[in-house]
Write an enzyme that holds these catalytic residues in place. Structure first.
Site, short mmCIF file in Angstrom:
data_model
loop_
_atom_site.label_atom_id
_atom_site.label_comp_id
_atom_site.label_asym_id
_atom_site.label_seq_id
_atom_site.Cartn_x
_atom_site.Cartn_y
_atom_site.Cartn_z
CG HIS A 208 2.60 0.94 3.33
ND1 HIS A 208 1.79 0.14 4.10
CD2 HIS A 208 2.75 2.09 4.03
CE1 HIS A 208 1.46 0.78 5.21
NE2 HIS A 208 2.04 1.96 5.19
CG ASP B 198 -0.30 -2.93 6.64
OD1 ASP B 198 -0.17 -2.20 5.65
OD2 ASP B 198 -1.08 -3.90 6.69
#
Length: 468
Positions: free
Chosen positions: A439, A443
């Site tokens: 992350h 995304d």
């Protein structure tokens, strides 16, 4: 590496890779007094990167084992001593620094895995007689690929002559046995009965159901870590101690590093692979005859993933603290499970290969991984990992990212399910695809679009799709 004196040769631990300075003796394949042929494996070596077999550089008799099983020794150390009093001449002479100088005939036979063994006096590969050659020390060691072929065609491996090194049976031997019409093994797979409802009778009838396999490629004698009983613990229960191998220690270190440093996120989609199933069923037999390898679903999955990465190259990247490095080459790390570890050999420049080329790479790397034949270069340079967890029946998994990559994608098992298509119910072949993502780099939006593109590519396969 050898160090030779009159009548005896010290076998030294070689430099397996530039960065490796030691190795652990996993298992001795020879014991004192056993005859040893030149180039015959004498022990298994374990490192924190790959496993390998140490071949003998001379012909003779095992005289003494210096390094014991489980012992870690530095490069250049003596691991065993081989008596060569009567074998120096047979080995073709000795070159510089005690290294043997094999004849061209020996080198050719080794490089071709003994393909010309029949001309050297061995039985024909398709001979339908029980092989009991005492001079074939590798006769009873079967690779996973050979076992799978034998199971597929119902063959008894004891009735096939091996032309490989030390009498080992190769895939070519099995395929030639099939061509020669070798009778199937006496033991047949059991028939599983399935209850089916007989309309109008209110009774259930018994119908034969073909036996399903798990898809796992387990060897005949799975490698199991050594277990030692520590003694009585509180409550009267025994404690069992498992030795942590170098490979298991490396896996533990990297997994801990991945979980500690990478903020994992996870997402999943389902894919309709009905057309893919039909396509593979149409092509797999002809492909097997032509190429000699299996046409698996994974080859199509890799092609779909590679094409999706071309549209979303950020998936092919790594985190570098103050920058994100996007890799130009798409090198897919292929997660291969063995009995005691998971290894990730790499398909280099997968974007430049067609489906047939990917299938060949999958077969070759999987075979080498399960046989412990991977070289250091085979496991380096991966940019994204793909894992076929569906091969053992998984329908949903949460993979840990292969550090320092940014994503790990799993293809789950194919299951027939009723689905709604244009307000109508149809039975379709469905599969889940699960993605773990870093992350820091990726995304939900970009990964969602990437997975949708993989889905479109998989569902876009038709009966007209070409493999080459």
């Amino acid at each position: 590496m050898t160090k030779q004196t009159a009548g005896r040769t010290d076998i030294l631990l070689p430099q397996l890779a530039e960065s490796l300075v030691s190795a652990t003796i996993g298992k001795w394949l020879k014991k004192p007094g056993d005859p040893v042929e030149q180039y015959e494996p004498i022990c298994e070596l374990i490192t924190d990167k790959v496993n390998a077999e140490l071949p003998s550089t001379v012909e003779g008799t095992m005289l003494e084992i210096i390094a014991q099983e489980g012992e870690t020794v530095p490069v250049g150390s003596v691991v065993c001593v081989i008596s060569t009093a009567d074998a120096t001449a047979a080995a073709g002479g000795v070159g510089n620094e005690g290294e043997p100088a094999p004849s061209s005939a020996t080198a050719v036979d080794t490089a071709s895995n003994g393909a010309a063994g029949a001309s050297a006096g061995r039985p024909a590969p398709g001979a339908a007689s029980v092989v009991t050659d005492e001079n074939a020390p590798m006769r009873g060691r079967y690779s996973p690929a050979v076992q799978q072929l034998a199971q597929q065609y119902g063959l008894d491996l004891t009735r096939i002559a091996g032309t490989g090194l030390g009498g080992r049976i190769t895939r070519k031997d099995v395929l030639q046995a099939v061509e020669h019409g070798l009778p199937p093994a006496a033991v047949q797979a059991p028939i599983v009965q399935q209850a089916t409802f007989a309309a109008g009778t209110g009774d259930f009838a018994r119908a034969p159901l073909s036996v399903r396999t798990t898809g796992l490629h387990l060897s005949e004698t799975p490698a199991i870590p050594k277990v030692e009983v520590e003694g009585q613990s509180l409550g009267g229960r025994n404690e069992y101690i498992l030795d942590v191998t170098p490979i298991r220690n490396t896996i533990a270190t990297r997994m801990r590093q991945s979980v500690a440093e990478i903020p994992h996120a996870w997402t999943m989609i389902e894919v309709d692979v009905t057309n893919l199933v039909l396509l593979r069923n149409k092509l797999k037999d002809e492909f097997k005859k032509q190429e000699g390898v299996n046409l698996t679903y994974l080859a199509f999955v890799l092609k779909a993933v590679v094409n999706a990465i071309k549209d979303y190259p950020i998936m092919n990247s790594v985190w570098a603290v103050d920058k994100i490095i996007v890799k130009r080459d798409i090198n897919i790390s292929l997660a291969v499970g063995t009995e005691d570890s998971v290894i990730t050999p790499v398909i280099k420049k997968a974007d430049q290969k067609n489906i047939a080329g990917l299938a060949r790479e999958i077969e070759e790397l999987s075979r080498k991984a399960r046989a412990g034949k991977l070289m250091l270069d085979d496991i380096q340079g991966g940019t994204i990992t793909v894992n076929n967890t569906g091969s053992f029946g998984s329908i949903l998994s949460y993979p840990i990212i292969n550090y320092p990559q940014a994503a790990n994608l799993t293809f789950e098992t194919i299951v027939k399910r009723p689905v709604v298509i244009q307000d109508m119910i149809a039975v379709r072949s469905m599969a889940n695809m699960c993605l773990s993502l870093d992350h820091r780099i990726l995304d939900g939006v970009i990964c969602g679009r990437f997975l949708q593109r993989v889905k479109e590519n998989l569902e876009g396969f038709t009966l007209d799709t070409k493999l080459y």
